[in-house]
Write an enzyme that holds these catalytic residues in place. Structure first.
Site, PDB file in Angstrom:
ATOM      1  N   ARG A 276       0.810  -1.219   0.063  1.00 55.11           N
ATOM      2  CA  ARG A 276      -0.103  -0.062   0.127  1.00 55.11           C
ATOM      3  C   ARG A 276       0.747   1.249  -0.018  1.00 55.11           C
ATOM      4  O   ARG A 276       1.794   1.418   0.903  1.00 55.11           O
ATOM      5  CB  ARG A 276      -0.935  -0.071   1.207  1.00 55.11           C
ATOM      6  CG  ARG A 276      -1.737   1.541   1.635  1.00 55.11           C
ATOM      7  CD  ARG A 276      -2.707   1.232   2.511  1.00 55.11           C
ATOM      8  NE  ARG A 276      -3.849   0.753   2.073  1.00 55.11           N
ATOM      9  CZ  ARG A 276      -5.016   0.582   2.527  1.00 55.11           C
ATOM     10  NH1 ARG A 276      -5.271   1.119   3.758  1.00 55.11           N
ATOM     11  NH2 ARG A 276      -6.009  -0.197   2.035  1.00 55.11           N
TER      12      ARG A 276
ATOM     13  N   HIS B 293      -7.369   0.731  -6.466  1.00 57.99           N
ATOM     14  CA  HIS B 293      -7.336  -0.057  -5.321  1.00 57.99           C
ATOM     15  C   HIS B 293      -7.974  -1.271  -5.952  1.00 57.99           C
ATOM     16  O   HIS B 293      -9.311  -1.735  -5.675  1.00 57.99           O
ATOM     17  CB  HIS B 293      -8.420   0.430  -4.273  1.00 57.99           C
ATOM     18  CG  HIS B 293      -8.240  -0.026  -2.863  1.00 57.99           C
ATOM     19  ND1 HIS B 293      -7.451  -1.117  -2.731  1.00 57.99           N
ATOM     20  CD2 HIS B 293      -8.821   0.138  -1.566  1.00 57.99           C
ATOM     21  CE1 HIS B 293      -7.502  -1.577  -1.380  1.00 57.99           C
ATOM     22  NE2 HIS B 293      -8.556  -0.799  -0.889  1.00 57.99           N
TER      23      HIS B 293
ATOM     24  N   GLN C  12      -9.879  -4.017  -3.487  1.00 56.23           N
ATOM     25  CA  GLN C  12     -11.425  -3.529  -3.134  1.00 56.23           C
ATOM     26  C   GLN C  12     -12.244  -3.750  -4.129  1.00 56.23           C
ATOM     27  O   GLN C  12     -13.475  -4.282  -3.941  1.00 56.23           O
ATOM     28  CB  GLN C  12     -11.240  -2.045  -2.639  1.00 56.23           C
ATOM     29  CG  GLN C  12     -12.317  -1.530  -2.334  1.00 56.23           C
ATOM     30  CD  GLN C  12     -12.916  -1.841  -0.956  1.00 56.23           C
ATOM     31  OE1 GLN C  12     -12.077  -1.982  -0.142  1.00 56.23           O
ATOM     32  NE2 GLN C  12     -14.002  -2.386  -0.885  1.00 56.23           N
TER      33      GLN C  12
ATOM     34  N   ASP D 283     -17.255   6.964  -1.713  1.00 54.69           N
ATOM     35  CA  ASP D 283     -16.270   6.691  -0.815  1.00 54.69           C
ATOM     36  C   ASP D 283     -15.689   8.161  -0.393  1.00 54.69           C
ATOM     37  O   ASP D 283     -16.512   9.095  -0.589  1.00 54.69           O
ATOM     38  CB  ASP D 283     -14.918   6.140  -1.743  1.00 54.69           C
ATOM     39  CG  ASP D 283     -13.553   5.974  -1.007  1.00 54.69           C
ATOM     40  OD1 ASP D 283     -13.595   5.773   0.142  1.00 54.69           O
ATOM     41  OD2 ASP D 283     -12.588   5.765  -1.548  1.00 54.69           O
TER      42      ASP D 283
ATOM     43  N   CYS E 232     -16.595   1.335   0.595  1.00 55.31           N
ATOM     44  CA  CYS E 232     -15.314   0.544   0.773  1.00 55.31           C
ATOM     45  C   CYS E 232     -15.110   0.505   2.254  1.00 55.31           C
ATOM     46  O   CYS E 232     -13.945  -0.304   2.618  1.00 55.31           O
ATOM     47  CB  CYS E 232     -14.107   1.117  -0.127  1.00 55.31           C
ATOM     48  SG  CYS E 232     -13.527   2.882   0.063  1.00 55.31           S
TER      49      CYS E 232
ATOM     50  N   ARG F  94     -13.792  -8.942   1.282  1.00 51.31           N
ATOM     51  CA  ARG F  94     -12.325  -8.718   0.957  1.00 51.31           C
ATOM     52  C   ARG F  94     -11.541 -10.055   1.197  1.00 51.31           C
ATOM     53  O   ARG F  94     -10.770 -10.416   0.557  1.00 51.31           O
ATOM     54  CB  ARG F  94     -11.719  -7.688   1.683  1.00 51.31           C
ATOM     55  CG  ARG F  94     -12.544  -6.365   1.591  1.00 51.31           C
ATOM     56  CD  ARG F  94     -11.830  -5.511   0.170  1.00 51.31           C
ATOM     57  NE  ARG F  94     -10.463  -5.515   0.342  1.00 51.31           N
ATOM     58  CZ  ARG F  94      -9.708  -4.605   0.713  1.00 51.31           C
ATOM     59  NH1 ARG F  94     -10.259  -3.528   1.374  1.00 51.31           N
ATOM     60  NH2 ARG F  94      -8.477  -4.511   0.872  1.00 51.31           N
TER      61      ARG F  94
END
Ligand code: CP
Ligand code: NVA
Length: 313
Positions: free
Chosen positions: A109, A136, A139, A232, A272, A300
């Site tokens: 990340r 991402h 996700q 988001d 998310c 996830r």
């Protein structure tokens, strides 16, 4: 097919074909079904190790990747970029060369997406994108899994992303749905469209798959008849200095019950997470009947088990 996926990086959903993404989604379904029938450990990665390299905080990504490795019979190691020699100037290339001698895969990340590309270039082992400023994908693949689970084939649905169209999750949803030949409606104000590089990639994919993107500035118009409403945060990690402007610009894109009532009566709300309640979403939506955010977060785990099982040698 499985042999072909082994050893590949997971940087962008655009690097995969529709057939490969469907296969990952089917594998994830198998893992979820078997988990629910009590088979918590399926040790296809017995003895394998995954490094979890983080430049930014994480709750879901860290825990779900770590658990995914444990449930596949392997091991995960949390590596804070600050605590590695990376933090004192060792290059990304050298770090990648060394880590890939110890580990069987690296999930990272990072702030700049280019860092992931460099890691992947110098690592002999798969590099998995656990979020960058641009994308991402882990996700978004889990989100597509959730959409399939709750609403069926995304190609037959109206899926609307409301808020910052330049968001990393929005980008990956756009590319993932693009590969699968589905349509995404993005409702964002001017100046918050998807990044040019992502739009170019999407157009390239869409010309083959028949996918579509619609940008609708009016969120009420955009959400009319929607099956899925997604949002988001307005201020992503690394954008804190722009907070005031972003909140001001995106204020009328809040997903509240008034907006949700424009969608189909059985529409779902997705996020998310982490959510900034009272900004991009109100409590009555995220805690209300539309919300599938907790199932989304759980998925996830199942989807990442599929990614790891298929990519790590
Ligand atoms: N959605 C997501 O990636 O959450 P974390 O930042 O907690 O990992
Ligand atoms: N867009 C958000 C996603 C967090 C999982 C961020 O980058 O902070």
């Amino acid at each position: 097919m499985v042999r072909f996926l082994k050893g590949r990086d997971f940087i962008s959903l655009a690097d995969y074909t529709a057939e490969e993404l469907w296969f990952m989604l089917e594998t994830a379904k198998m893992f979820k079904t078997r988990y629910y029938s009590g088979e918590y450990i399926i040790p296809v990665l017995r003895g394998r190790s995954l490094g979890l390299l983080f430049e930014k905080p994480s709750t879901r990504t860290r825990i779900s990747f770590e658990l995914a490795m444990i449930q596949l019979g392997g091991h995960a190691m949390y590596l804070s970029a600050r605590d590695l020699q990376l933090g004192r100037g060792e290059t990304i290339a050298d770090t990648a060369r060394v880590l890939s001698r110890y580990l069987d895969g690296i999930m990272a990340r990072v702030y700049e997406h280019e860092k992931l590309l460099e890691l992947a270039e110098y690592s002999d082992k798969p590099v998995i994108n656990g979020l960058s400023d641009l994308l991402h994908p882990a996700q978004a693949l889990a989100d597509i899994f959730t959409i399939l689970e709750k609403k069926g084939d995304p190609r037959r649905l109206k899926i609307v992303f409301v808020g910052d169209g330049g968001d990393n999750v929005a980008h990956s949803l756009l590319l993932g749905l693009g590969v699968l030949g589905a349509k995404l409606v993005i409702s964002s104000p001017k100046g918050y469209d998807p990044a040019k590089t992502v739009l170019e990639k999407f157009n390239e994919i869409a010309s083959i798959t028949g996918a579509d993107l619609e940008i609708e500035r009016d969120p009420f118009e955009a959400v009319k008849g929607a099956d899925v409403v997604y949002t988001d945060v307005w201020v992503s990690m690394g954008q804190e200095a722009e907070r005031e402007k972003r909140v001001r610009d995106l204020r009328s894109y809040q997903v509240n019950s008034k907006l949700m009532k424009m969608a189909k009566p059985d529409a779902i709300f997705m996020h998310c997470l982490p959510a900034h309640r009272g900004e991009e979403v109100t409590d009555d939506v995220i805690d209300g009947p539309w919300s599938v955010v907790w199932d989304q977060a759980e998925n996830r785990l199942h989807v990442q088990k599929a990614i790891l099982a298929l990519l790590i040698r």
